[in-house]
Design an enzyme around this catalytic site. Structure first.
Site, PDB file in Angstrom:
ATOM      1  N   GLU A 210      -0.263  47.324  -8.068  1.00  8.83           N
ATOM      2  CA  GLU A 210       0.797  48.332  -8.086  1.00  8.83           C
ATOM      3  C   GLU A 210       0.907  48.899  -6.681  1.00  8.83           C
ATOM      4  OE1 GLU A 210       2.757  48.772 -10.507  1.00  8.83           O
ATOM      5  OE2 GLU A 210       1.673  47.595 -12.004  1.00  8.83           O
ATOM      6  N   CYS A 244       4.896  56.755  -4.642  1.00 10.24           N
ATOM      7  CA  CYS A 244       5.232  55.356  -4.338  1.00 10.24           C
ATOM      8  C   CYS A 244       6.656  55.002  -4.728  1.00 10.24           C
ATOM      9  CB  CYS A 244       4.238  54.408  -5.015  1.00 10.24           C
ATOM     10  SG  CYS A 244       4.217  54.533  -6.814  1.00 10.24           S
TER      11      CYS A 244
END
Length: 509
Positions: A210, A244
């Site tokens: 991720e 993110c």
């Protein structure tokens, strides 16, 4: 033997006892994890406050609420997720039991990130527990207070052999990566993600990465710019830009650039007051190394909003930049901070081209009233996700897979996707020792002569659900036809009786 080796060895031995296999055992651990999150809410909030200067309200909203939701969903749906999954059959296997059986992978390594130290560490753990795995948990050493709380308190709630917490810095992480795992789940930067994947390759260990990247945000000139900028401002500056999936940069036409800048400026004032430095819900950069990195990214660009900073507090004000091009320093890496560059493009054509010339992002944001334009961006770009007319909220939808593609990562999680990601989907076929005459077409001699029949039986797929529906339809048609015929036979008799009754009534009168 190192502390890391001992933790992995203990987790593997405990897993091999089979105690994670029963669903009751998994649900018990999930309920204990839920107790941890709810009972230790104050400890978690205090740790995050020390690490990121995040308020208690912000910690609950962006860290623990999502974890609670994932745990409750897993408890509710676990029996469904873990059940054998029937699949379509061929004619050759029509009488057999054919299904997919989800089974645990084994021992999973979860390496968390510092920007959301609880959410991105515990949410993968939910999937690991639900799938019946053991898990070694490695919180980020950058958020040292959160890591300490996790190390001290989590073993009081979870099985400490199955789910050990291993803290430490780079050397400890490297030592962990030298061990053999059955899956590695890493959240963080692309640079470290490559190292994790390289280490995993030595043991042929599958990985979920991720990562991040530069998520673009295109604003169509015909949309409601006030609403668009309000939502972009929120998504960009939450957690001081250290998200993110935050919009990394804005693409818009020159005709609306000044309006976009002004609207974002107004929203920053509304959200964080005239002095964000003193506002409780505006955090700080994680450390001085990242502070200096972010400040250096502004070189060569023009500050139109914000720009204030204080290195002693790792404070950088919400900042908007203009005169930015694809070659500007701020466009060379993921910002991961409170800087929002605005790049002008001639329209959606150039915006799509600009996006496609770069690595695939974790998410693409597009603001437009035109569904046709949104669908075009979906069709002509690639990213981990696409979100139209809002920011970040797709992360909260457990029915959507969360993850990247290409440079922004691989694999996904959330809800059932997390369970599936950390399970092995085992193919199972149970055949009876009967009907050998049909099976004989597979055997020599004269196999070539039987090839035509074999092709038919092997390649013809049987959709049992559709077959059942067709049989029910045929049965319904048959019953309907029977009823119609019965009515035709009975109607003359009924009519005759009705006439006789009418005549008798008349005579009586």
């Amino acid at each position: 033997m190192s502390r890391q080796q001992l933790a992995v060895q203990r987790a593997r031995k405990s897993f091999q006892t089979g105690k994670t296999k029963p669903l009751e055992s998994r649900i018990h651990q999930l309920r204990n994890l839920l107790r941890f999150v709810t009972e230790r809410r104050k400890d978690i909030a205090e740790a995050v406050k020390k690490d990121l200067s995040k308020s208690e309200h912000g910690t609950e909203l962006f860290e623990t609420l999502g974890v609670e939701g994932e745990i409750k969903l897993a408890i509710e749906k676990l029996a469904e997720w873990a059940a054998p999954r029937p699949v379509e059959k061929s004619l050759l296997t029509v009488s057999d039991e054919v299904f997919v059986h989800p089974e645990p992978l084994g021992v999973v390594l979860i390496i968390g990130a510092w920007n959301y130290p609880w959410a991105v560490t515990l949410q993968p753990l939910v999937g690991a527990i639900a799938a019946g795995n053991a898990a070694v948990i490695k919180p980020s050493e950058v958020c040292c207070h959160s890591a300490k709380v996790m190390e001290e308190l989590l073993p009081r709630y979870l099985d400490k052999d199955l789910y050990p917490v291993v803290t430490g810095g780079v050397p400890e992480t490297q030592e962990l990566l030298r061990q053999r795992f059955d899956h590695i789940f890493y959240t963080g930067s692309s640079t470290v993600g490559k190292l994790v994947m390289e280490a995993a390759a030595r043991n042929l260990t599958p990985v979920t990465l991720e990562l991040g990247g530069k998520s673009p945000c295109y604003i169509d000139k015909n949309c409601d710019i006030t609403v668009a900028c309000r939502r972009i401002t929120w998504g960009k500056f939450v957690n001081c830009g250290q998200t993110c999936i935050a919009p990394d940069y804005v693409l818009c036409e020159p005709s609306i650039q000044s309006r976009v800048q002004e609207e974002i400026k107004n929203c920053i004032k509304e959200f964080y007051t005239d002095d964000p430095k003193t506002f409780e819900d505006y955090g700080r950069i994680i450390n001085k190394r990242h502070f200096k990195r972010i400040m250096a990214l502004m070189e060569g660009s023009t500050v139109v909003v914000g720009g204030d900073s204080d290195e002693s507090q790792c404070y950088i004000a919400p900042t908007v930049l203009k005169n930015v091009t694809g070659e500007s320093k701020v466009m060379k890496e993921e910002i991961f901070g409170p800087l929002l560059p605005i790049i002008t493009v001639s329209g959606v054509d150039e915006a799509i081209q600009f996006i496609n010339e770069r690595e695939k992002p974790l998410v693409i944001y597009v603001f437009s009233n035109e569904n046709k334009l949104i669908k075009r961006v979906i069709a002509e770009t690639s990213s981990g996700a696409l979100l139209a007319n809002d920011c970040l909220v797709h992360f909260t939808v457990s029915s959507l897979p969360f993850g990247g593609v290409g440079h922004s990562g691989m694999g996904c999680y959330h809800g059932r996707y997390g369970f599936d990601q950390l399970s092995h989907m085992r193919s199972c076929l149970i055949k009876q020792l009967k009907m050998e005459g049909v099976n004989s077409m597979r055997y020599p001699p004269h196999t070539a002569k039987k090839l035509g029949w074999a092709r038919f039986f092997l390649l013809k797929q049987i959709n049992l659900g559709r077959l059942r529906r067709m049989m029910l339809l045929a049965m319904f048609v048959g019953v309907a036809s029977f009823v119609v015929q019965v009515k035709k036979l009975c109607l003359p008799k009924l009519s005759s009786k009705k006439v006789q009754c009418t005549m008798a009534t008349t005579l009586m009168v």
